[in-house]
Scaffold this active site. Structure first.
Site, short mmCIF file in Angstrom:
data_model
loop_
_atom_site.label_atom_id
_atom_site.label_comp_id
_atom_site.label_asym_id
_atom_site.label_seq_id
_atom_site.Cartn_x
_atom_site.Cartn_y
_atom_site.Cartn_z
CG HIS A 119 -5.96 -0.34 -1.11
ND1 HIS A 119 -5.11 0.28 -2.00
CD2 HIS A 119 -5.33 -0.35 0.09
CE1 HIS A 119 -4.00 0.62 -1.36
NE2 HIS A 119 -4.11 0.24 -0.09
CB SER A 160 -0.96 -0.04 1.19
OG SER A 160 -1.91 0.99 1.12
#
Length: 305
Positions: free
Chosen positions: A191, A87
């Site tokens: 996300h 991430s």
């Protein structure tokens, strides 16, 4: 082949940056970064409590700064064959791979954190880790509840993201075969489509970047592919905030590349934990304090003996 990995949001803990600031020149570097992005990184990394550093706008720049600081402290003898980040850790990885300068990486992650915090404020959302169970069964169950499998981390861990009502429904009705559901200390459904506004913000910020091509293999969260151009890396960093993280595929790529050891940047522990279960037999070192730098050097010595 030695692989360097950078952790994502949720890895931060109160005071974790404190011992790193004692390294020569570290406090001055962090002070300069703080001035550049308008955020007191030293305060948040040393004195702030867990709730303060849970703030997305704080956590993301803090994690990238810590990753860059610990990377610069690694022994010069360490040579990595590949790099990846989970991430927000992908920005740390991009800087280490030479795609972005440290200044650009910190500016970009500051924009990312603010943009994602703003997107998260629209609807009360969250994330929870589902531990155990068959991947197909877990994913189908999440989709039935309207949740997104935001992080498919491998080693029997999938992170679900959605509204708090959906997260609560998951906790009350976990997927068949799974062991437990653990709520994560993050402030949003990262996300997922909930982050779409942040994509537009990052796309605009990316226009000011002049990325270079990676100087070592850069493994992408999107699909585990090795990305060879800086422009592609940045494009993926932009889209990544609203797309699932496929860390499982990244680890598969490490295996295909012939990984012999893994070092995780500060605040390490999460990704080496996953690797111990998914890449059995591959030694690893998690950088939590500067004392772990000697362990990293010892690992390399062992691998090259």
């Amino acid at each position: 082949m030695l692989v360097l990995v950078a952790p994502g949001q949720g890895a931060q803990t109160p005071g974790f940056l404190t011992p790193w600031l004692d390294l020569p020149g570290a406090a001055d570097r962090v002070a300069a970064w703080s001035d550049a992005i308008g955020l007191d990184l030293a305060h948040y990394g040393t004195n702030a409590d867990a709730e303060e550093i849970r703030d997305t706008a704080v956590a993301q720049p803090l994690l990238v700064a810590a990753g860059l600081l610990s990377a610069s402290a690694l022994p010069a003898s360490l040579t990595f064959g590949a790099v990846a980040g989970h991430s927000v850790g992908e920005i740390t990885a991009a800087a280490y791979a030479g795609v972005l300068s440290e200044a650009d990486a910190l500016s970009f992650v500051r924009t990312r954190g603010l943009g994602m915090a703003e997107a998260a404020a629209v609807t009360e959302t969250g994330m929870a880790a589902v531990l155990g169970g068959d991947q197909a069964v877990v994913v189908a169950h999440l989709e039935k509840l309207g949740l997104t499998p935001a992080n498919i981390n491998g080693a029997g861990q999938i992170v679900a993201a959605g509204t708090m009502e959906q997260i609560e429904a998951l906790q009350a009705d976990k997927p068949e075969g799974s062991m437990k559901v653990v709520a994560l200390k993050v402030a949003g459904a990262f996300h997922t489509h909930h982050m779409a506004p942040a994509v537009a913000t990052l796309a605009k910020a990316a226009e000011a970047l002049s990325p270079a091509d990676p100087v070592l293999k850069y493994v992408s969260n999107k699909d585990g592919l090795v990305i060879t151009t800086g422009a592609d890396v940045v494009a993926r960093l932009v889209g990544q905030v609203a797309n699932p993280v496929r860390w499982d595929l990244c680890m598969e790529t490490f295996a295909e590349l012939g990984v012999t050891g893994i070092i995780e940047l500060c605040p390490g522990g999460t990704l080496t934990g996953l690797a111990k279960r998914a890449l059995k037999g591959v030694p690893s070192v998690a950088l939590k304090t500067p004392d772990d730098l000697d362990k990293a050097a010892a690992l390399v010595a062992e691998l090259t003996a």
